[in-house]
Design a protein around this motif. Structure first.
Motif, short mmCIF file in Angstrom:
data_model
loop_
_atom_site.label_atom_id
_atom_site.label_comp_id
_atom_site.label_asym_id
_atom_site.label_seq_id
_atom_site.Cartn_x
_atom_site.Cartn_y
_atom_site.Cartn_z
N ALA A 1 38.97 33.40 37.51
CA ALA A 1 38.20 32.46 37.54
C ALA A 1 38.09 31.95 35.97
CB ALA A 1 37.19 32.43 38.02
N SER A 2 38.43 33.00 35.09
CA SER A 2 38.36 32.43 33.40
C SER A 2 39.17 31.33 33.51
CB SER A 2 38.94 33.89 33.34
OG SER A 2 40.27 33.78 33.27
N ALA A 3 39.13 30.97 32.06
CA ALA A 3 39.56 29.81 31.86
C ALA A 3 41.29 30.69 31.94
CB ALA A 3 39.54 29.20 30.28
N LEU A 4 41.78 31.72 31.39
CA LEU A 4 42.91 32.20 32.05
C LEU A 4 43.63 31.99 33.00
CD1 LEU A 4 45.46 33.16 30.82
CD2 LEU A 4 44.80 35.10 30.04
N GLY A 5 43.02 32.79 33.82
CA GLY A 5 42.79 32.64 35.52
C GLY A 5 43.16 31.60 36.15
N LYS A 6 42.25 30.60 35.85
CA LYS A 6 42.81 29.02 36.12
C LYS A 6 43.80 28.62 35.95
CE LYS A 6 38.56 28.10 34.47
NZ LYS A 6 37.59 26.95 34.54
N LEU A 7 44.49 28.60 34.83
CA LEU A 7 45.37 28.69 33.72
C LEU A 7 46.39 29.23 34.62
CD1 LEU A 7 47.22 26.42 31.42
CD2 LEU A 7 46.66 28.27 29.73
N LEU A 8 47.47 30.16 34.26
CA LEU A 8 47.51 31.08 35.56
C LEU A 8 47.74 29.99 36.49
CD1 LEU A 8 47.20 34.23 34.29
CD2 LEU A 8 49.12 33.29 34.48
N ILE A 9 47.31 29.91 37.39
CA ILE A 9 47.46 29.17 38.77
C ILE A 9 48.04 27.71 38.39
CG2 ILE A 9 46.18 28.24 40.88
CD1 ILE A 9 43.45 30.19 40.36
N ARG A 10 47.87 27.11 37.70
CA ARG A 10 48.48 25.59 37.15
C ARG A 10 49.82 25.90 36.79
NH1 ARG A 10 43.47 25.32 34.99
NH2 ARG A 10 44.28 24.43 32.63
N LEU A 11 49.96 26.72 35.78
CA LEU A 11 51.41 27.03 35.86
C LEU A 11 51.70 27.85 36.60
CD1 LEU A 11 50.87 27.86 31.90
CD2 LEU A 11 51.93 26.04 32.64
N GLY A 12 51.58 28.70 37.39
CA GLY A 12 52.46 29.62 37.95
C GLY A 12 52.80 28.47 39.12
N LYS A 13 52.16 27.47 39.73
CA LYS A 13 52.84 26.81 40.80
C LYS A 13 53.59 25.63 39.78
CE LYS A 13 48.50 25.21 42.01
NZ LYS A 13 47.41 24.02 42.70
#
Length: 352
Positions: A172-184
């Protein structure tokens, strides 16, 4: 926003300095923290060939800044105290130490990653600058280097392994949220692990298909099931403590790999040797080491991706800003509020 006019460079400046390693538990108390972190006047850094001097607009606090202030950051073990603080930020190039690339950069608005970021001026290698698009402000640019570069490197690592799914902790960190978006965007699915129930919804809102709470009593069973269902064999962990062991136990016997990229839990990792003897692997993942292994073209493509995505899919929310004079309070606040958004330290609010 166009390139700024080059200001004159003074001989002295203000900078946030860690005068001694910050003890565990002190970060939460600004009155105690100011004994270890202070704003001091110091010389403006001198330049070598290939370097540029940047007048700082603002910088962003990240977990590695806390490690660095504590004296336990793996990338800076030999930097003596007192040591400068800050790594990620944005500003304007005001001087070059020589070399064609450095001279070309003078006057440009740039984002960058360089030690000593929380000061009025900082030195950076001219090759390590990322151009800021005219439409993007310094607040957005100043948190568009560390997490995007790390996320892109992680996803490239997953794709290079032949997989399209990975586990990430503290998701749920900033990096974690970014990984979800970029992963898609890159075709990589995320199995997100958080530590509190409210963080699960944060990951789901970003579009995560799999979200687990490590505080649930049956977390290990849930993890084993989702790994069996998805065939995942690669996990990135920033928790440390007993988390690498729990991940390894759930991953496949042959080739299951945990890459440690942080250590939010103080103290040693708890690991049973037998966990590794089934040909599972515990490795480290550090962005500077990763970049040192890839060629100049790959680095350039990552920088281009960051420039193109800045203010778009790479954007991170900023929850609060502090002046450089209030840098101690900024560190204390961030240490207690790491999930709600980025915290920035502003050296020059008028720099455009």
């Amino acid at each position: 926003m166009k390139s700024a006019n080059t200001p004159s460079v003074p001989q002295r400046m203000k900078a946030l300095i860690a005068i001694a390693p910050v003890p565990e538990g002190v970060l939460a108390d600004p009155k105690e923290l100011c004994k270890y972190i202070q704003v001091r006047e110091t010389d403006v850094p001198t330049l070598k060939t290939g370097e540029v001097l940047i007048k700082v607009s603002r910088g962003t606090i990240n977990p590695n800044d806390l490690y660095h202030a504590k004296g336990v950051y793996s990338a800076t073990p030999n930097v003596p105290f007192p040591r400068p603080l800050g790594f990620e930020g944005a500003g304007v190039v005001v001087a070059s130490g020589g070399g064609m690339i450095g001279r070309f950069r003078v006057g440009k608005r740039v984002a960058f990653y360089a030690m000593g970021m929380f000061g009025e001026y900082v030195v950076c290698d001219a090759l390590n600058l990322i151009d800021i698009p005219d439409s993007v402000g310094f607040s957005t640019a100043a948190c568009s280097v560390a997490n995007p570069m790390t996320a892109l490197a992680m996803l490239n690592t997953v794709k290079a392994s032949g997989s399209n799914i990975m586990i990430n902790t503290a998701a749920a960190s900033a990096l974690g949220k970014l990984l979800i978006r970029l992963g898609k965007k890159k075709g990589v699915e995320l199995i997100c692990i958080v530590r509190r129930a409210e963080q699960m919804e944060i990951c789901r809102q970003e579009g995560a298909a799999y979200v687990l709470n490590s505080s649930d009593p049956d977390f290990d069973q849930q993890l084993q099931k989702v790994i069996r269902d998805t065939g995942c064999s690669l996990a990135f962990d920033c928790i440390a403590g007993d988390m690498p062991e729990r991940l390894l136990q759930a991953l496949p016997d042959i080739g299951g790999t945990v890459k440690l990229y942080g250590y939010m839990t103080p103290g040693p990792i708890t690991l049973t040797p037998q966990t590794l003897f089934t040909e599972r692997h515990l490795e480290t993942f550090e962005i500077n080491a990763y970049l040192s292994r890839v060629n100049l073209l790959s680095k350039g493509l990552i920088a281009l991706s960051i420039t193109q995505g800045m203010g778009k899919e790479l954007k991170s929310d900023v929850q609060k800003t502090f002046s450089l004079d209030d840098g101690v309070e900024a560190f204390s606040f961030y240490s207690q509020n790491m999930t709600a958004g980025k915290v920035q330290i502003v050296a020059d609010a008028e720099l455009q």
